[in-house]
Scaffold this motif. Sequence first.
Motif, PDB file in Angstrom:
ATOM      1  N   GLU A 154       2.836  16.065   6.638  1.00 11.81           N
ATOM      2  CA  GLU A 154       1.536  15.396   6.683  1.00 11.81           C
ATOM      3  C   GLU A 154       0.876  15.327   5.311  1.00 11.81           C
ATOM      4  OE1 GLU A 154      -2.603  15.546   9.301  1.00 11.81           O
ATOM      5  OE2 GLU A 154      -0.875  16.753   9.889  1.00 11.81           O
ATOM      6  N   SER A 155       1.071  16.371   4.490  1.00 12.66           N
ATOM      7  CA  SER A 155       0.452  16.370   3.158  1.00 12.66           C
ATOM      8  C   SER A 155       1.042  15.304   2.244  1.00 12.66           C
ATOM      9  CB  SER A 155       0.588  17.753   2.508  1.00 12.66           C
ATOM     10  OG  SER A 155       1.956  18.085   2.320  1.00 12.66           O
ATOM     11  N   ASN A 156       2.190  14.740   2.612  1.00  8.63           N
ATOM     12  CA  ASN A 156       2.788  13.665   1.819  1.00  8.63           C
ATOM     13  C   ASN A 156       2.251  12.286   2.190  1.00  8.63           C
ATOM     14  OD1 ASN A 156       5.671  15.607   2.089  1.00  8.63           O
ATOM     15  ND2 ASN A 156       4.760  15.128   0.114  1.00  8.63           N
ATOM     16  N   LEU A 157       1.478  12.194   3.270  1.00 11.45           N
ATOM     17  CA  LEU A 157       0.861  10.912   3.608  1.00 11.45           C
ATOM     18  C   LEU A 157      -0.072  10.486   2.481  1.00 11.45           C
ATOM     19  CD1 LEU A 157       0.104  11.538   7.395  1.00 11.45           C
ATOM     20  CD2 LEU A 157       1.686   9.820   6.467  1.00 11.45           C
ATOM     21  N   GLU A 191       0.855  -1.176   0.000  1.00 10.24           N
ATOM     22  CA  GLU A 191       0.000   0.000   0.000  1.00 10.24           C
ATOM     23  C   GLU A 191       0.902   1.240   0.000  1.00 10.24           C
ATOM     24  OE1 GLU A 191      -3.203   0.168  -0.533  1.00 10.24           O
ATOM     25  OE2 GLU A 191      -3.277  -2.021  -0.671  1.00 10.24           O
ATOM     26  N   PRO A 192       0.419   2.364  -0.524  1.00 10.67           N
ATOM     27  CA  PRO A 192       1.284   3.546  -0.679  1.00 10.67           C
ATOM     28  C   PRO A 192       1.893   4.025   0.637  1.00 10.67           C
ATOM     29  CG  PRO A 192      -0.735   3.801  -1.935  1.00 10.67           C
ATOM     30  CD  PRO A 192      -0.926   2.582  -1.081  1.00 10.67           C
ATOM     31  N   ILE A 193       3.115   4.574   0.522  1.00  9.07           N
ATOM     32  CA  ILE A 193       3.784   5.157   1.689  1.00  9.07           C
ATOM     33  C   ILE A 193       3.894   6.678   1.570  1.00  9.07           C
ATOM     34  CG2 ILE A 193       5.106   3.054   2.134  1.00  9.07           C
ATOM     35  CD1 ILE A 193       7.583   4.613   1.003  1.00  9.07           C
ATOM     36  N   ALA A 194       3.578   7.234   0.397  1.00 15.24           N
ATOM     37  CA  ALA A 194       3.683   8.685   0.219  1.00 15.24           C
ATOM     38  C   ALA A 194       2.979   9.088  -1.068  1.00 15.24           C
ATOM     39  CB  ALA A 194       5.151   9.119   0.155  1.00 15.24           C
TER      40      ALA A 194
END
Length: 282
Positions: A266-269, A117-120
């Motif tokens: 946080e916006s890179n989550l 699942e995505p990390i960023a």
Amino acid sequence: MSKKITKTLVAAGLVLATTALTAVAGPLNDRIAAGEPIRIGFANIPVFGYPDDNGDPKGFANEITLGILNEMGLTDIEAVVTDWGGLIPGLMANRYDIITGGQYILGARCENISFSEPIAQTGDSFLVPAGNPLGLTNYQDILNNPDTMLALYSGANTVGAARQEGLTDAQLMQLPGPTEVLAALRAGRADAAALTSFESFYLAAESDGAFEAQDPSALPDWTLNWVGIGFRDEDVDFRAEFNEAHARYMGSDEMMAAMEQYGYVESNLPGATTTEWACANR
């Protein structure tokens, strides 16, 4: 975080090993049960994944991967450094077990390997000489100036994005990595470089004013991408266990504290975006 890490280099498709890479092939859970280390492969890419002066894995993709593996109770890790273009072929050839080097989850890549699942999530950005003398901020600017040359990494998502925007290979200078891209810009052989926004802003900040990063929003919305950790398809059971630990670790106080040094905020989550969606839409 307690971890045991050994270092290995893979160069030009050849294995230069400090430990044997051929001891146990096959599914990753079998390697772990046999007492073999987990081999993580990555290229030397600023911010995403790179070796420090001791050869230890650094960069946010590596740090997140190590954090998730630690959450799983796995600390016997072997670091393998290779060229960017050798990551997926090396994984498929069993030279390492996991790709941690900041691979975008793209449909073409999903045909060959499986992703966590995505990390960023992150976009791309142009790196240009200071002052941006040719006014190059996006692919259309390159397309409309036929004498300009765009540098990028061979095998990177930006190659496909540039072609989708109408550029031909005559305007694309495909290079192994950031060292070669910066050399091309400094020598005037390339007029701009298409990189991830993390890289563009980092390289601009480290250039002593020689380069500047352009606004990522100048590129099309569809170039926003999600980063995943790559596995061989046959390691489906291990990947499921990794994703369970991923759900516990992602966005935790421990993770975000480790990310501070890389400018990961946080916006890179990754939010609610799933790997299934990214494979189907990127």
